[in-house]
Design a protein around this motif. Structure first.
Motif, short mmCIF file in Angstrom:
data_model
loop_
_atom_site.label_atom_id
_atom_site.label_comp_id
_atom_site.label_asym_id
_atom_site.label_seq_id
_atom_site.Cartn_x
_atom_site.Cartn_y
_atom_site.Cartn_z
N SER A 222 8.24 9.79 54.30
CA SER A 222 7.89 9.30 55.34
C SER A 222 8.26 7.71 55.42
CB SER A 222 6.09 9.04 55.25
OG SER A 222 5.68 8.35 54.30
N GLY A 223 8.14 7.12 56.71
CA GLY A 223 8.83 5.73 56.81
C GLY A 223 10.05 5.63 57.85
N GLN A 224 10.05 4.87 58.81
CA GLN A 224 10.98 4.82 59.74
C GLN A 224 12.08 3.67 59.37
OE1 GLN A 224 9.38 5.05 63.69
NE2 GLN A 224 8.64 7.32 63.32
N ALA A 225 13.29 3.83 59.37
CA ALA A 225 14.24 2.94 58.74
C ALA A 225 14.65 1.85 60.01
CB ALA A 225 15.41 3.41 58.27
N CYS A 226 14.77 0.67 59.84
CA CYS A 226 14.87 -0.46 60.80
C CYS A 226 15.43 -1.61 60.18
CB CYS A 226 13.69 -0.63 61.91
SG CYS A 226 14.25 -1.56 63.11
N VAL A 227 16.19 -2.45 60.71
CA VAL A 227 16.25 -3.89 60.42
C VAL A 227 15.03 -4.64 60.53
CG1 VAL A 227 17.53 -6.20 60.96
CG2 VAL A 227 18.54 -3.85 60.79
N SER A 228 14.50 -5.40 59.37
CA SER A 228 13.19 -6.11 59.41
C SER A 228 13.36 -7.41 59.45
CB SER A 228 12.44 -5.58 58.03
OG SER A 228 13.27 -6.19 56.98
N PHE A 229 12.51 -8.18 59.93
CA PHE A 229 12.54 -9.84 60.22
C PHE A 229 11.10 -10.28 59.52
CE2 PHE A 229 15.14 -7.94 63.55
CZ PHE A 229 16.37 -8.78 63.59
N THR A 230 11.22 -11.21 59.11
CA THR A 230 10.03 -12.13 58.70
C THR A 230 10.09 -13.48 59.51
OG1 THR A 230 10.94 -13.48 56.99
CG2 THR A 230 9.69 -11.30 56.57
N GLU A 231 9.00 -14.06 59.78
CA GLU A 231 9.32 -15.34 60.61
C GLU A 231 10.09 -16.49 60.01
OE1 GLU A 231 5.95 -16.70 62.96
OE2 GLU A 231 4.68 -15.16 62.22
N SER A 232 9.86 -16.30 58.83
CA SER A 232 10.80 -17.56 58.12
C SER A 232 12.45 -17.32 58.08
CB SER A 232 10.35 -17.59 56.55
OG SER A 232 10.77 -16.44 55.83
N LYS A 233 12.76 -15.82 57.88
CA LYS A 233 14.05 -15.65 58.12
C LYS A 233 14.65 -15.68 59.81
CE LYS A 233 14.77 -12.50 53.96
NZ LYS A 233 15.39 -11.42 53.48
N VAL A 234 13.74 -15.15 60.46
CA VAL A 234 13.97 -15.41 62.00
C VAL A 234 14.26 -16.99 62.19
CG1 VAL A 234 13.25 -15.50 64.24
CG2 VAL A 234 12.90 -13.66 62.94
N THR A 235 13.63 -17.78 61.64
CA THR A 235 13.82 -19.26 61.68
C THR A 235 15.19 -19.98 61.32
OG1 THR A 235 11.55 -19.68 61.80
CG2 THR A 235 13.07 -21.82 61.18
N LYS A 236 15.72 -19.27 60.02
CA LYS A 236 16.84 -19.46 59.38
C LYS A 236 17.90 -18.83 60.24
CE LYS A 236 15.06 -19.75 54.60
NZ LYS A 236 14.81 -19.00 53.20
N VAL A 237 18.00 -17.82 60.38
CA VAL A 237 19.05 -17.15 61.34
C VAL A 237 19.20 -17.90 62.52
CG1 VAL A 237 19.85 -14.80 62.45
CG2 VAL A 237 18.73 -15.00 60.18
N PHE A 238 17.96 -18.26 63.30
CA PHE A 238 18.14 -18.93 64.63
C PHE A 238 19.06 -20.30 64.22
CE2 PHE A 238 16.84 -21.48 68.28
CZ PHE A 238 16.89 -20.78 69.20
N ALA A 239 18.57 -21.10 63.35
CA ALA A 239 19.29 -22.44 62.86
C ALA A 239 20.88 -22.07 62.87
CB ALA A 239 18.67 -23.04 61.86
N ARG A 240 21.10 -21.01 62.03
CA ARG A 240 22.53 -20.80 61.52
C ARG A 240 23.27 -20.48 62.93
NH1 ARG A 240 20.91 -16.72 56.86
NH2 ARG A 240 20.06 -18.46 55.29
N GLY A 241 22.82 -19.51 63.72
CA GLY A 241 23.43 -18.92 64.96
C GLY A 241 23.87 -20.13 65.86
#
Length: 347
Positions: A222-241
């Motif tokens: 069981s369990g459905q595969a997907c790219v996962s996000f945490t709020e801290s990682k979203v913040t880092k990715v946003f700054a990098r992008g």
């Protein structure tokens, strides 16, 4: 970036002479997702503000199907002999239909091609179209090959983001599916002026692909595969992008002797509206010179650049002789690339 020996003979010019694209199926409204949405504070994050529409591939529609359909308008414009003359084929598929095989050889078979060189690439992510331009240009400049077809298939929105548990998540309405192709030839009719590709190993591994449990994606359970996000990682990715896309774009501008604000058309990947606004602001460009297909198609990942180029070209908004600048970053920021061309693609 490779540095050219100043004493070496000039390399031949390579041109991007045509682009074409394909969007699968009927548009899918955001209401499809809102009926399943759960209360989620992540939904308020600007990274996941939903577009008005998007397209999803059908369950049995393959990446090869998408590429064949994207090539069809180009073949109609240029004649049936187009594909038989292509020496180099490079493909990128966001979600491989067969995890062991790339799609390149099957694309060649389906299209009746006999290319000398076939590459399937995966590390370019949302910047794959520019990455493939760089690779194709290098091959054409350093061998006797004269023509290259590059193709990107974004096909994970329908299969992944409509899973029964994944479609409830904040990020589910953002991606869309689509395919874009480009034709490069060794001549100076629509020259590639410069390309910049940069890899950032320090950011590798910051994007997670998970089944939300201990199961590996290839294992039963069981369990459905997907790219996962945490709020801290979203913040880092946003700054990098925010930093990476203008950084590589302005590096290209500097080398071709053009200010960012003087670029005629700026085309990027399109993760969300805030990135799009910040990127054209960084280049001091008005929004009308930074077209996108986000509200119509959602985040098309690597297909965002060629699909938007095709839409703008078919609408007559890309003037021959104008400077078109492309720029994108991939994954959590481990790769970024930009390219400038003197536009002259077929309309």
């Amino acid at each position: 970036m490779y540095v050219t020996d100043p004493d070496a003979s000039p390399l031949p010019t390579v041109s991007l002479v045509d682009v074409s694209s394909y969007l699968p199926g009927a548009p899918v409204d955001t209401e499809y997702f809102t009926q399943f949405a759960r209360s989620d504070r992540m939904a308020k994050n600007v990274m996941f503000r939903a577009p008005r529409g998007r397209h999803h591939v059908a369950r049995d529609e393959t990446a090869v199907d998408m590429i064949e359909r994207a090539v069809a308008p180009m073949r109609e414009r240029r004649g049936a002999q187009l594909l038989s003359s292509v020496h180099v084929l490079i493909t990128h598929t966001q979600l491989p239909d067969n995890p062991v095989l790339g799609s390149g050889p099957e694309v060649a078979k389906r299209l009746g091609m006999r290319p000398r060189v076939v590459y399937d690439i995966h590390n370019g992510g949302c910047a794959a179209f520019v990455h493939m331009m760089a690779l194709a240009r290098m091959i054409l400049q350093t061998t006797d090959a004269r023509t290259a077809l590059i193709a990107v298939a974004q096909n994970c929105a329908g299969p992944v983001f409509t899973q029964t548990e994944i479609r409830k998540l904040a990020q589910a309405p953002v991606p869309g599916d689509g395919c874009g192709v480009g034709l490069l030839v060794k001549d100076d009719s629509a020259p590639i002026l410069d390309i910049e590709c940069r890899t950032y190993p320090e950011f590798a591994g910051d994007m997670d692909f998970t089944t939300n449990g201990e199961r590996k994606y290839w294992e039963p359970g069981s369990g459905q595969a997907c790219v996962s996000f945490t709020e801290s990682k979203v913040t880092k990715v946003f700054a990098r992008g925010n930093r990476l896309v203008p950084e590589v774009a302005l590096a290209v501008c500097d080398r071709i002797g053009v200010k960012g604000r003087d670029i005629d058309t700026f085309v990027t990947n399109q993760p969300n509206r805030l990135f799009l606004r910040n990127w054209h602001d960084a280049l001091e460009l008005p929004a009308e010179r930074h077209p996108d297909t986000f509200d119509r198609c959602g985040n098309l990942f690597a297909a965002g650049i060629p699909v938007t180029l095709d839409v703008e070209n078919q609408a007559g908004r890309l003037r021959n002789g104008s400077v078109v600048l492309m720029s994108a970053f991939a994954h959590a920021g481990d790769f970024a690339a930009a390219a400038a061309v003197r536009w002259g693609a077929a309309g």
